[in-house]
Write an enzyme that holds these catalytic residues in place. Sequence first.
Site, short mmCIF file in Angstrom:
data_model
loop_
_atom_site.label_atom_id
_atom_site.label_comp_id
_atom_site.label_asym_id
_atom_site.label_seq_id
_atom_site.Cartn_x
_atom_site.Cartn_y
_atom_site.Cartn_z
N TYR A 141 0.82 -1.21 0.00
CA TYR A 141 0.00 0.00 0.00
C TYR A 141 0.85 1.27 0.00
CZ TYR A 141 -4.47 -2.37 0.89
OH TYR A 141 -5.60 -3.12 0.78
N LYS A 191 4.17 -15.40 3.25
CA LYS A 191 4.43 -16.20 2.04
C LYS A 191 5.95 -16.36 1.98
CE LYS A 191 3.10 -18.17 -1.83
NZ LYS A 191 2.29 -19.41 -1.86
N ASP A 223 -1.73 -18.69 1.46
CA ASP A 223 -2.66 -19.48 0.64
C ASP A 223 -3.32 -20.57 1.49
OD1 ASP A 223 -0.11 -20.58 0.81
OD2 ASP A 223 -0.05 -21.31 -1.25
N ASP A 247 -5.88 -7.49 4.33
CA ASP A 247 -7.02 -6.93 3.62
C ASP A 247 -7.86 -8.07 3.03
OD1 ASP A 247 -8.63 -4.98 2.27
OD2 ASP A 247 -7.54 -5.46 0.42
N ASP A 251 -11.77 -9.89 4.52
CA ASP A 251 -13.02 -9.99 3.77
C ASP A 251 -13.48 -11.45 3.72
OD1 ASP A 251 -12.96 -7.25 3.13
OD2 ASP A 251 -13.74 -7.63 1.11
C1 IPM Z 1 -10.23 -2.03 3.87
C2 IPM Z 1 -10.54 -1.51 2.50
C3 IPM Z 1 -9.45 -0.51 2.12
C4 IPM Z 1 -8.13 -1.25 2.10
C5 IPM Z 1 -9.69 0.22 0.77
C6 IPM Z 1 -11.04 0.87 0.72
C7 IPM Z 1 -8.59 1.20 0.51
O1 IPM Z 1 -10.65 -2.54 1.59
O2 IPM Z 1 -10.15 -1.21 4.83
O3 IPM Z 1 -10.07 -3.24 4.02
O4 IPM Z 1 -7.77 -1.85 1.08
O5 IPM Z 1 -7.43 -1.21 3.10
MG MG Z 2 -10.53 -4.46 2.45
#
Ligand code: IPM
Ligand code: MG
Length: 366
Positions: A141, A191, A223, A247, A251
């Site tokens: 990032y 990794k 993975d 990240d 999710d």
């Molecule tokens: C998160 C989001 C952010 C990230 C985006 C919106 C920049 O996906 O907070 O997980 O990638 O960190």
């Molecule tokens: Mg995210």
Amino acid sequence: MSYKIAVLPGDGIGPEVVNQGIKVLKSIERVFGDKFEIEYALVGGIAIDEKGNPLPDETFRLCKESDAILLGAVGGPKWDNLPSQLRPEQALLGLRGGLSLYANIRPIKTYNSLIFSSPLKPEIIKDVDFIIIRELTGGLYFGKPKERYKKNGEYFAVDSMIYSEKEIERIARVAFSIAQKRRKKVTSVDKANILETSRLWREVVEKISKEYPDILLEHMYVDNCSMQIVRNPRQFDVILTENTFGDILSDEAAVITGSIGMLPSASLGEGTKGLYEPIHGSAPDIAGKNVANPLGTILSCAFLLRYSLNLEEKAKLIEEAVEKVLDLGYFTQDLYVNNPNAKRLVSTEEMGDLIVKYIERGEIND
Ligand code: IPM
Ligand code: MG
């Protein structure tokens, strides 16, 4: 005590879920007499529209001066085609980097009442309770060079994954300290079979683990971890990982909870200042319809009280209220579908009102 809280509603469903969070904080004020001085500022797409900058100087200044920051969500199709420095998401990176909020805490927990809201089998997700500690100010990032260039008439692009020893040390300490208050196990995800940053990560995490002899440390490739999260998520207590892996894994892990709308997060640095936001994003398709799940934001407010203001008892009360409301089967749309525990479909605002009712009366009557 009086505390200053910067509130950045942002885009999409951000404003409506943040309103519910504020409602809950105000009920804590009424019941306990704490004073929250709330100040609003622009962030994300709306800040681009009004100020030409996703993170206007005055917003950053307010955040710097506040004890804690509550953020809704940023982004939407309207701003998707802007150049990268002008995208709403840039505001998040500006706040994370600018305030050195390097530790992102994302809890993944099953609520019994939501066990059928997840597409995963109940026997897989029952009693899951782990925390993802995601490094937030390093890796892909932020690494430089980060650019696109042309060579021999062809485009190339580069993002740089960079980690220093110090960056790994400090996030490792956060993970180990949190594990000490839990089931005392850290799974460090990398990794290391391929990436040099991961090899350094593993070495440094091993070194720091010596300071925490009571904690069991294991290493897992990313993975494999992504498979284990859906295969046997109960094995995890604290997952420690770098920015991009965290990240993606967070999710994925959100599916366990039944809805990404449930998940809060805290981003912390050296002091007690922190940024609190639901992890769901701006969900432009349902914005303004009063159907979004505000619980991720309300639980983020609980985190804010716990980590920045040291008001543990009140944080717990909010969490208890969420549990109670769900146990009674009051669900927003995202949780309602296909859930035999659902008793009543409620709107964003009704959900906020129910939480407030519990905080103020200790019960919820029809
Ligand atoms: C998160 C989001 C952010 C990230 C985006 C919106 C920049 O996906 O907070 O997980 O990638 O960190
Ligand atoms: Mg995210």
